[in-house]
Design an enzyme around this catalytic site. Structure first.
Site, mmCIF file in Angstrom:
data_model
loop_
_atom_site.group_PDB
_atom_site.id
_atom_site.type_symbol
_atom_site.label_atom_id
_atom_site.label_comp_id
_atom_site.label_asym_id
_atom_site.label_seq_id
_atom_site.Cartn_x
_atom_site.Cartn_y
_atom_site.Cartn_z
ATOM 1 N N CYS A 158 41.996 40.921 41.714
ATOM 2 C CA CYS A 158 41.878 40.787 40.259
ATOM 3 C C CYS A 158 41.553 39.352 39.873
ATOM 4 C CB CYS A 158 43.201 41.160 39.576
ATOM 5 S SG CYS A 158 44.004 42.585 40.251
ATOM 6 N N ASP A 159 42.180 38.392 40.531
ATOM 7 C CA ASP A 159 42.167 37.026 40.015
ATOM 8 C C ASP A 159 41.419 36.022 40.893
ATOM 9 O OD1 ASP A 159 43.750 37.983 37.962
ATOM 10 O OD2 ASP A 159 45.599 37.610 39.066
ATOM 11 N N CYS B 135 47.602 39.507 42.853
ATOM 12 C CA CYS B 135 46.411 40.312 43.114
ATOM 13 C C CYS B 135 45.165 39.469 43.280
ATOM 14 C CB CYS B 135 46.229 41.298 41.955
ATOM 15 S SG CYS B 135 44.706 42.234 42.092
#
Ligand code: NAP
Length: 326
Positions: free
Chosen positions: A144-145, A141
């Site tokens: 997200c990261d 992701c």
């Protein structure tokens, strides 16, 4: 202890499940949405759109919309009409008799109809330490990261739209993004290919697969093998984003609903599954289109199918004796 028998339980809360929730709630069927929970494997309520960035192709948003924002809007819209949520995972189902039964841990919920919209999940490479290194360099992701890789060199595996989308997004943070693809040609759509090819921060390593992850507690590099020559090399990257496709979340329904060889639910005549009164919507039954808008469309279809089916059962009860708890 089981609660009262509901008209409909919706399992899953991506665009399909939440659209089904909006429609069934507006039809006064008081749906219970078992929306899932955040887990280390990347699952979360809202489904895959929670892991995506700008959605530019959802109709109605001229300037695009962020996936998580879109799902928050869907959820609030269904709540407005009375949808209820359980922010946990369904752990067991029994679709062999009616009312259908759905468990969340020890809690049993019963319903006359069920809409399955559990979606699909990211596939992983299957190389050693891959799962242990999730959160320590390995990710599925970018949204997200990506932030954690500011100024770093990273790699993305895959040649589809997801891989291109991740690679392009990651160039906002990373100095260099290397796309490792197992063939010479991308599967991604032309527009995404063009964007990736013209991005100066993206490089491609063709005909290659990731053979090994370097690093014990955090990722320090990736060994890459050329599938034509057999030659191995190391990419000095601290991040690896795996974007190689998806598998349907149907383990819960194995041996209860008919599925294809890949585990996608088989639906017919709209969204009907092999069990009467159980409907399937979204990516859990669609490996072809897999778009937010098609998932939402099939969620709408499942809601209408469920509503009409419940109606037909109620009428059957009128003439043949009311089925008290089906
Ligand atoms: P996909 O189209 O199935 O692509 C998966 C990619 O990963 C392929 O290039 C495949 O290689 C590669 N791959 C699969 N298994 C692999 C393995 N074990 N090792 C190395 N590489 C592997 O999946 P996707 O990119 O997730 O896209 C899924 C669907 O969502 C598509 O319909 C796509 O158009 C759509 N989507 C759209 C957008 C957008 O419009 N913004 C964004 C994301 C996704 P091969 O090419 O050799 O098979």
């Amino acid at each position: 202890m089981a609660d009262a028998v509901r008209d409909v339980i919706i399992i899953g809360s991506g665009p399909a499940g939440l659209t089904a929730a909006i429609y069934t709630a507006r039809a006064n069927l008081k749906p219970l949405v078992i929306e899932g929970e955040i887990s280390s494997s990347g699952d979360q309520p809202g489904g895959q759109l929670m892991l995506t960035t700008d959605v530019e192709n959802y109709p109605g948003f001229v300037d695009g919309v962020l996936g998580p924002d879109l799902m928050a809007t869907f959820r609030a819209q269904a709540a407005r009409f009375g949808a209820e949520y359980r922010t946990e995972k369904a752990t067991r189902v029994d679709l062999s008799s009616r009312p259908f039964r759905v468990w969340v841990g020890d809690d049993e919920h019963r319903a006359r109809s069920v809409i399955v919209s559990t979606g699909a999940r990211s596939l992983m490479l299957g190389v050693e330490h891959e799962i242990e290194l999730i959160g320590s360099g390995v990710s599925t992701c970018a949204t997200c990261d990506g932030f954690f890789f500011r100024g770093r060199d990273i790699a993305v595996v895959g040649g589809g739209d997801s891989a291109m989308e991740e690679a392009i997004f990651l160039t906002k943070f990373a100095d260099k993004v290397t796309v490792v693809h197992r063939r010479k040609h991308l599967r991604a759509s032309k527009i995404m290919q063009d964007r990736a090819f013209t991005n100066p921060k993206i490089e491609f390593v063709w005909d290659s697969v990731v053979s090994e992850l370097v690093g014990d507690t955090k990722l320090e590099g990736v060994r890459v093998r050329n599938v034509q020559s057999g030659e191995e090399s190391t990419l000095a990257v601290t991040g690896l984003f795996v974007a190689i496709g998806h598998a349907p979340n149907t383990d819960l329904f194995r041996d209860q609903l008919d599925m294809d060889d890949a585990g996608y639910l088989l639906t017919h005549a709209g969204t009907r599954t092999s069990v009467e009164g159980v409907f399937g919507a979204g990516d859990v039954q669609d490996h072809v289109y897999r778009q937010a808008v098609t998932a939402a469309g099939s969620g709408c279809m499942a809601a209408i199918d469920a509503e009409r089916w419940l109606e037909s059962q109620a009428h059957a009860g009128d003439t043949a004796g009311t089925p008290s708890e089906w």
